[in-house]
Design an enzyme around this catalytic site. Structure first.
Site, mmCIF file in Angstrom:
data_model
loop_
_atom_site.group_PDB
_atom_site.id
_atom_site.type_symbol
_atom_site.label_atom_id
_atom_site.label_comp_id
_atom_site.label_asym_id
_atom_site.label_seq_id
_atom_site.Cartn_x
_atom_site.Cartn_y
_atom_site.Cartn_z
ATOM 1 C CB SER A 1 -11.059 0.590 1.028
ATOM 2 O OG SER A 1 -9.736 0.298 0.646
ATOM 3 C CB SER A 2 -6.826 -0.331 4.509
ATOM 4 O OG SER A 2 -6.435 -1.070 3.383
ATOM 5 C CB CYS A 3 -6.829 2.515 -0.397
ATOM 6 S SG CYS A 3 -8.483 2.798 -1.013
ATOM 7 C CE LYS B 1 -15.764 1.887 -1.126
ATOM 8 N NZ LYS B 1 -17.083 1.338 -0.783
ATOM 9 C CE1 TYR C 1 -13.431 1.340 -4.099
ATOM 10 C CE2 TYR C 1 -11.528 1.225 -2.645
ATOM 11 C CZ TYR C 1 -12.783 0.778 -3.020
ATOM 12 O OH TYR C 1 -13.377 -0.235 -2.301
ATOM 13 C CG HIS D 1 -7.912 -6.585 -4.917
ATOM 14 N ND1 HIS D 1 -9.280 -6.656 -5.059
ATOM 15 C CD2 HIS D 1 -7.638 -5.288 -4.627
ATOM 16 C CE1 HIS D 1 -9.803 -5.467 -4.862
ATOM 17 N NE2 HIS D 1 -8.835 -4.608 -4.595
HETATM 18 O O1 GFB Z 1 -3.958 -6.120 -4.464
HETATM 19 P P1 GFB Z 1 -3.454 -4.957 -5.211
HETATM 20 O O2 GFB Z 1 -3.874 -4.823 -6.610
HETATM 21 O O3 GFB Z 1 -3.894 -3.673 -4.440
HETATM 22 O O4 GFB Z 1 -1.830 -4.998 -5.202
HETATM 23 P P2 GFB Z 1 -3.320 -2.486 -3.506
HETATM 24 C C1 GFB Z 1 -1.087 -5.183 -4.037
HETATM 25 C C2 GFB Z 1 0.396 -5.284 -4.379
HETATM 26 O O5 GFB Z 1 0.621 -6.523 -5.061
HETATM 27 C C3 GFB Z 1 0.941 -4.187 -5.296
HETATM 28 C C4 GFB Z 1 1.414 -6.300 -6.206
HETATM 29 O O6 GFB Z 1 2.233 -3.831 -4.862
HETATM 30 C C5 GFB Z 1 1.010 -4.888 -6.648
HETATM 31 O O7 GFB Z 1 1.964 -4.328 -7.524
HETATM 32 N N1 GFB Z 1 1.166 -7.357 -7.198
HETATM 33 C C6 GFB Z 1 2.073 -8.291 -7.579
HETATM 34 C C7 GFB Z 1 0.048 -7.574 -7.906
HETATM 35 N N2 GFB Z 1 1.568 -9.066 -8.533
HETATM 36 C C8 GFB Z 1 0.308 -8.661 -8.756
HETATM 37 C C9 GFB Z 1 -0.722 -9.103 -9.641
HETATM 38 O O8 GFB Z 1 -0.565 -10.029 -10.434
HETATM 39 N N3 GFB Z 1 -1.913 -8.439 -9.566
HETATM 40 C C10 GFB Z 1 -2.120 -7.408 -8.687
HETATM 41 N N4 GFB Z 1 -3.334 -6.820 -8.649
HETATM 42 N N5 GFB Z 1 -1.147 -6.951 -7.875
HETATM 43 C C11 GFB Z 1 -5.729 -1.680 -3.947
HETATM 44 C C12 GFB Z 1 -6.371 -0.356 -4.263
HETATM 45 O O9 GFB Z 1 -4.401 -1.400 -3.750
HETATM 46 O O10 GFB Z 1 -6.195 -2.261 -2.757
HETATM 47 C C13 GFB Z 1 -7.817 -0.363 -4.020
HETATM 48 O O11 GFB Z 1 -6.044 0.003 -5.579
HETATM 49 C C14 GFB Z 1 -8.230 -1.052 -2.743
HETATM 50 O O12 GFB Z 1 -8.251 0.950 -4.009
HETATM 51 C C15 GFB Z 1 -7.554 -2.387 -2.586
HETATM 52 O O13 GFB Z 1 -7.949 -0.246 -1.628
HETATM 53 C C16 GFB Z 1 -7.850 -3.054 -1.269
HETATM 54 O O14 GFB Z 1 -3.294 -2.969 -2.087
HETATM 55 O O15 GFB Z 1 -2.039 -1.922 -4.001
#
Ligand code: GFB
Length: 308
Positions: free
Chosen positions: A108-110, A141, A137, A180
């Protein structure tokens, strides 16, 4: 890998695994081995060993993982590190012991440092601190990448690792607490439209930048890498383009056809400010994604509507 090769897709019902299955079938690979969660707990070493001994797969796509969005990662770090470490270690070791010809591990890119120079090159791994919300996580990874690297170095196994950027597609998780951002936005805007609400709440400031790859493009890239890539260093898989979360929300709002307001809940975390992958290595090998973000969102929204 030829059309008769025995291929095990670990995680075949998930977002990534199901896309790999579609891609392999479309390309006439027909000797596919899968196991449902109830049949095989990949955290159980003995069960995994028995499965590999019995089935003797020649190729393995390791797409099984415990995954989730920013809130799930932040809330359940112990589960994210424990489950993922066990799944990877069990499968990679069993693949070595059972002479698997080639294995592809999905990261993953994280895995990259929170403040990595953008766009992020493969070489930046482990040169800085990780983003706190997904550290557990990411550590799991990173361990998977290192397992592939060291099994290649010590035992000569042809194990490779691909690092996808943020993914979306059909069969995604639309649960608002664990999903996500992209599926969450589709659901939020759709529900608001159906319920006649005048606003949708998005998490954080809307300022973070994210790169999104349609999962069927990822699957095409993974097949390409299985056939053409065989190096110790992991390889980035993305589009090379990113978007502000606030602008992504506007795009989803437009596709869904919601005409109310967007409100930011800044009590929720932003996560890493930016994680744009440098995909020049993948492009130089001859692979480029096909699906634009707008087209991908339209496809997923239509799929979501049909599922309702
Ligand atoms: O997709 P996401 O949960 O993952 O959130 P990450 C991306 C951005 O979208 C963050 C915002 O800045 C969130 O605060 N966001 C806005 C939201 N509204 C929402 C919402 O309703 N739901 C969610 N989920 N986010 C994950 C990692 O990080 O990415 C994992 O935690 C993994 O480990 C994955 O690498 C690909 O990009 O922040």
């Amino acid at each position: 890998m030829d059309k008769n090769s025995k291929i095990y897709v670990a995680g075949h019902t998930g977002l990534v695994g199901s896309a790999i299955m579609r891609c392999l079938k479309d390309n006439n690979y027909h000797n596919l081995v899968v196991r449902d969660l109830e049949e095989l707990d990949l955290r159980n070493q003995e069960a995994v060993n028995t499965f590999f001994k019995e089935e003797k797969p020649q190729y393995v796509f390791l797409a099984a993982a415990k995954v989730g969005g920013i809130l799930a990662n932040n809330t359940y770090p112990a589960e994210f590190i424990y489950d993922n470490l066990l799944i990877e270690a069990n499968i990679i070791h069993a693949a070595y012991q059972n002479n698997v010809t080639k294995l592809l591990f999905l990261g993953s890119s994280c895995i990259y440092p929170k403040m990595a120079t953008q766009p992020i090159k493969e070489e930046y791994l482990l040169n800085g601190y990780l983003e706190e919300t997904n550290e557990a996580y990411a550590i799991a990874k990173i361990t998977g990448i290192e397992l592939c690297k060291f099994y290649r170095r010590q035992y000569g196994c042809d194990f490779i690792s691909a690092m996808p950027t943020n993914l979306y597609g059909i069969n995604d998780n639309f649960d608002l607490n664990s999903s996500h951002v992209l599926p969450a936005l589709i659901r939020k805007f759709h529900d608001a439209k159906m319920q006649g609400k005048d606003e949708v709440v998005i998490w954080g400031t809307g300022n973070p930048m994210r790169e999104f790859l349609y999962v069927d493009d990822l699957a095409d890239a993974l097949l390409f890498l299985m056939l053409h890539y065989s190096e110790e260093i992991h390889i980035n898989v993305g589009t090379g383009e990113d978007i502000r979360i606030g602008d992504l929300a506007l795009m989803v709002k437009d596709v869904v056809g919601f005409d109310g307001n967007i409100v930011n809940d800044t009590s929720k975390p932003d996560g890493t400010p930016r994680k744009l992958l440098d995909v020049s290595k993948l492009h130089a090998l001859g692979f480029k994604h096909k699906t634009s973000l707008k087209q991908g969102i339209i496809t997923v929204y239509n799929w979501y509507l049909n599922k309702q």
